[in-house]
Motif scaffolding. Sequence first.
Motif, PDB file in Angstrom:
ATOM      1  N   LYS A  91      18.790 -37.848 -36.801  1.00 23.24           N
ATOM      2  CA  LYS A  91      18.910 -36.006 -36.489  1.00 23.24           C
ATOM      3  C   LYS A  91      18.256 -35.875 -35.418  1.00 23.24           C
ATOM      4  O   LYS A  91      17.916 -34.273 -35.515  1.00 23.24           O
ATOM      5  CB  LYS A  91      18.884 -35.754 -37.777  1.00 23.24           C
ATOM      6  N   ASN A  92      17.119 -36.317 -34.924  1.00 25.57           N
ATOM      7  CA  ASN A  92      16.686 -35.402 -33.575  1.00 25.57           C
ATOM      8  C   ASN A  92      17.582 -35.557 -32.751  1.00 25.57           C
ATOM      9  O   ASN A  92      17.302 -34.918 -30.844  1.00 25.57           O
ATOM     10  CB  ASN A  92      15.337 -35.897 -33.230  1.00 25.57           C
ATOM     11  N   GLU A 124      19.630 -33.341 -32.716  1.00 22.98           N
ATOM     12  CA  GLU A 124      19.979 -31.805 -32.682  1.00 22.98           C
ATOM     13  C   GLU A 124      18.606 -30.987 -31.750  1.00 22.98           C
ATOM     14  O   GLU A 124      19.026 -30.350 -31.231  1.00 22.98           O
ATOM     15  CB  GLU A 124      19.718 -31.638 -33.988  1.00 22.98           C
ATOM     16  N   GLU A 125      17.994 -31.601 -31.097  1.00 20.86           N
ATOM     17  CA  GLU A 125      16.529 -31.625 -30.248  1.00 20.86           C
ATOM     18  C   GLU A 125      17.762 -30.869 -29.039  1.00 20.86           C
ATOM     19  O   GLU A 125      18.012 -30.299 -28.604  1.00 20.86           O
ATOM     20  CB  GLU A 125      15.993 -32.507 -29.971  1.00 20.86           C
ATOM     21  N   PHE A 126      18.545 -31.917 -28.730  1.00 20.85           N
ATOM     22  CA  PHE A 126      19.296 -31.664 -27.120  1.00 20.85           C
ATOM     23  C   PHE A 126      20.140 -31.066 -27.515  1.00 20.85           C
ATOM     24  O   PHE A 126      20.811 -30.090 -26.347  1.00 20.85           O
ATOM     25  CB  PHE A 126      19.315 -32.791 -26.263  1.00 20.85           C
ATOM     26  N   MET A 127      21.298 -30.858 -28.872  1.00 24.70           N
ATOM     27  CA  MET A 127      22.586 -30.122 -29.420  1.00 24.70           C
ATOM     28  C   MET A 127      21.618 -29.007 -28.868  1.00 24.70           C
ATOM     29  O   MET A 127      22.416 -27.991 -29.040  1.00 24.70           O
ATOM     30  CB  MET A 127      22.124 -29.993 -30.407  1.00 24.70           C
ATOM     31  N   VAL A 128      20.882 -28.132 -29.766  1.00 21.73           N
ATOM     32  CA  VAL A 128      20.506 -27.020 -29.636  1.00 21.73           C
ATOM     33  C   VAL A 128      20.088 -26.048 -28.534  1.00 21.73           C
ATOM     34  O   VAL A 128      19.544 -25.434 -28.368  1.00 21.73           O
ATOM     35  CB  VAL A 128      19.329 -26.492 -30.790  1.00 21.73           C
ATOM     36  N   SER A 129      19.638 -27.098 -27.581  1.00 22.96           N
ATOM     37  CA  SER A 129      19.136 -27.065 -25.810  1.00 22.96           C
ATOM     38  C   SER A 129      20.382 -26.593 -24.980  1.00 22.96           C
ATOM     39  O   SER A 129      21.113 -27.400 -25.380  1.00 22.96           O
ATOM     40  CB  SER A 129      18.096 -28.157 -25.061  1.00 22.96           C
ATOM     41  N   PRO A 130      19.990 -26.000 -24.426  1.00 25.56           N
ATOM     42  CA  PRO A 130      21.091 -25.651 -22.726  1.00 25.56           C
ATOM     43  C   PRO A 130      21.324 -27.258 -21.713  1.00 25.56           C
ATOM     44  O   PRO A 130      21.452 -27.473 -21.012  1.00 25.56           O
ATOM     45  CB  PRO A 130      20.819 -24.803 -21.831  1.00 25.56           C
ATOM     46  N   ALA A 131      20.894 -28.440 -22.317  1.00 24.46           N
ATOM     47  CA  ALA A 131      21.183 -29.404 -21.859  1.00 24.46           C
ATOM     48  C   ALA A 131      22.663 -29.727 -21.543  1.00 24.46           C
ATOM     49  O   ALA A 131      23.468 -29.750 -22.697  1.00 24.46           O
ATOM     50  CB  ALA A 131      20.598 -30.607 -22.537  1.00 24.46           C
ATOM     51  N   SER A 132      22.388 -30.142 -20.487  1.00 20.36           N
ATOM     52  CA  SER A 132      24.453 -29.874 -20.562  1.00 20.36           C
ATOM     53  C   SER A 132      24.931 -31.527 -20.874  1.00 20.36           C
ATOM     54  O   SER A 132      23.787 -32.446 -20.623  1.00 20.36           O
ATOM     55  CB  SER A 132      24.525 -29.951 -19.073  1.00 20.36           C
ATOM     56  N   LYS A 174      28.652 -32.953 -33.640  1.00 18.46           N
ATOM     57  CA  LYS A 174      29.088 -31.689 -34.185  1.00 18.46           C
ATOM     58  C   LYS A 174      29.781 -30.709 -35.565  1.00 18.46           C
ATOM     59  O   LYS A 174      30.983 -32.413 -35.412  1.00 18.46           O
ATOM     60  CB  LYS A 174      29.716 -30.726 -33.469  1.00 18.46           C
ATOM     61  N   THR A 212      22.636 -22.081 -32.935  1.00 16.09           N
ATOM     62  CA  THR A 212      22.551 -23.225 -32.100  1.00 16.09           C
ATOM     63  C   THR A 212      23.225 -24.303 -31.960  1.00 16.09           C
ATOM     64  O   THR A 212      23.085 -25.427 -31.432  1.00 16.09           O
ATOM     65  CB  THR A 212      21.222 -23.747 -33.239  1.00 16.09           C
ATOM     66  N   ILE A 236      24.971 -26.758 -33.406  1.00 17.86           N
ATOM     67  CA  ILE A 236      25.714 -28.022 -34.205  1.00 17.86           C
ATOM     68  C   ILE A 236      26.361 -27.661 -34.484  1.00 17.86           C
ATOM     69  O   ILE A 236      27.140 -28.959 -35.300  1.00 17.86           O
ATOM     70  CB  ILE A 236      23.965 -27.961 -35.045  1.00 17.86           C
ATOM     71  N   ASN A 280      25.149 -22.020 -23.656  1.00 19.41           N
ATOM     72  CA  ASN A 280      24.405 -22.431 -22.680  1.00 19.41           C
ATOM     73  C   ASN A 280      22.850 -21.742 -22.817  1.00 19.41           C
ATOM     74  O   ASN A 280      22.094 -21.799 -22.498  1.00 19.41           O
ATOM     75  CB  ASN A 280      24.280 -23.801 -21.495  1.00 19.41           C
ATOM     76  N   ASN A 284      13.774 -33.350 -38.164  1.00 15.49           N
ATOM     77  CA  ASN A 284      14.686 -34.114 -37.402  1.00 15.49           C
ATOM     78  C   ASN A 284      13.802 -33.867 -36.337  1.00 15.49           C
ATOM     79  O   ASN A 284      14.425 -33.681 -34.617  1.00 15.49           O
ATOM     80  CB  ASN A 284      16.518 -32.824 -37.188  1.00 15.49           C
ATOM     81  N   GLN A 311      11.002 -31.479 -25.965  1.00 16.29           N
ATOM     82  CA  GLN A 311      11.667 -30.287 -26.085  1.00 16.29           C
ATOM     83  C   GLN A 311      11.846 -29.497 -25.177  1.00 16.29           C
ATOM     84  O   GLN A 311      13.085 -29.023 -24.995  1.00 16.29           O
ATOM     85  CB  GLN A 311      10.980 -29.197 -27.525  1.00 16.29           C
ATOM     86  N   PHE A 357      14.924 -27.742 -22.530  1.00 17.14           N
ATOM     87  CA  PHE A 357      15.243 -26.571 -21.772  1.00 17.14           C
ATOM     88  C   PHE A 357      14.793 -26.504 -19.956  1.00 17.14           C
ATOM     89  O   PHE A 357      14.800 -25.246 -19.844  1.00 17.14           O
ATOM     90  CB  PHE A 357      14.214 -25.507 -22.812  1.00 17.14           C
TER      91      PHE A 357
END
Lengths: 253, 306
Positions: free
Chosen positions: A87-88, A90-98, A252, B53, B55, B75, B89, B103, B107
């Motif tokens: 599930k990590n 989610e680390e980039f899914m919650v970030s603004p990484a395009s 998602k 968020t 997800i 974004n 996670n 992380q 960002f």
Amino acid sequence: MNFTAFYTIVRKEVTRFLRIWSQTLLPPVITQSLYFIIFGTFIGSQISDIQGVSYMAFIIPGLVMMGVINSAFMNVVSSFYSTKFMKNYEEFMVSPASNQAIIFGYVIGGMLRGLLVGLLIFAVSIFFEQPEIANFGIILLFIILTSFVFALGGLINGIFAKNWDDISIFPTFVLTPLIYLGGVFYSIKDLPEVWQTVSKFNPILYMVDGFRYGFYGISDVPVLYSFGLLAGLTILLFGINIYLMRKGIGLKN
Amino acid sequence: MTKKAIEIIGLKKTYKGGTQALKKVDLIIEEGDFFALLGANGAGKTTIIGILTGIVLKTEGHVKIFDIDIEKDHNEAKKLVGVVPQEFNFNIFEKVQDIVIQQAGYFGISRKEAKKKLEPILKILDLWEKRDTQAMKLSGGMKRRLMIARALIHGPKLLILDEPTAGVDVELRHSMWNYLRKINQEGTTILLTTHYIEEAEALCKNVAIIKSGKIIKCAPVRELTQSLDSQSYTIEISGLNGNLELKEFEYSLIDSETLEVVVKKHQSINELIKALDTLNITVNDLTPKENKLERLFLNLVTESKN
């Protein structure tokens, strides 16, 4: 595209495959070395030249490409699926990484592993045959595009995979047969006409053939066709990845 | 005028298979708030967080984070949010500092800059000594703190915590509460979902109670607890001889040394103690039987069921 996010993913991927080098880099080199010994030296010595090239020299580009394809594909599919499993992602899914940063990050990571494996296999092949290089630009073009295409393919597989079995189905039942039947060990010109036609539906034939053309200047199919196919596949698979990421398919809820 | 940190209007979510997780949720959380979202398992708390968020995809409705519509520019909104999920996670094979620095990278913060930010965050969360330890080797409490460090590395204006102290021991829970209070006082808006009602009562200014995908109550914690018409207490007593008669109070005698009394809104604890004193009964200890918010939560959930 967010370049810091892209660089972060590439760095993470490279660190990962270098950390577990005994699982990621060594096995393909050992396997291909055995092919060089068995098919090249033991059996190859009894096989006549193909289009003026010794059998050992003939199979080197194909075996290098086999390592590149498998490594680029497997790096992305296994790494991306692990991020889903733990599930990590989610680390980039919650970030603004395009989406582009995520796709390029994983794909370039896979490409780099594929290219490193290819380089190692080629280095081993020098112990068996003196290298010949007809056109270095074509060699570079084909190996880069092929590793890119299969890394993109690995990402699609990783996005759709729902369990560990799903990441081995495509490589085992589709990729491996296509590689073995993709002119790695033979020229399709030596096949009966019907099999020549069937072989031309195998995209890997064009990649191996174009790559081999860069070494010896010989080919079974026109190099321009091979390049066109690779370029087309690159655009198509990249487009599919962008679509899947945008829709959040497999990622998602 | 206070800015809205979160504005949710008419939010609906139906999962594949037809489960309706959110049924038209409206919720506003103001900047600087420490807000609790209370609800039983499956009430829809995590779905709301998932939508905020990125997800989870919403089915209908509008969501704004600091006035940025997530549909138009998620974004940009994500840059302002840090999230601590319910489940671990992170990649368990990676080192603590690598997880946090990566992380930051997602960002858009360079490694050099992230390394500078890393030390104070890990130190305050008591993880600095563990920075080179693989995440899998951390204790449960350390893993929770690692997720908080990861969520804070980019300096979010809004911190979302989904059950942050689940399975965390009492001592650690209190040290985490102190840290959360501190960053809230420094200006970070906090949205917290929790099962522990005393957690919400101890930390939060405002609370919303969600049940079956609907917000059934949203108000300041103080206002809610004051609205209760009674409070039960457990009292440790000594000196009881024979029968006990407390005419003005509802009570039950558990044993000769333990009494449970309901003190109504118009009554006071002083009156209760005085009544016991008249009977020559000594009060050795007095504790609320349940916290006020818990009672209120149960009342509201039961009411909405009826």
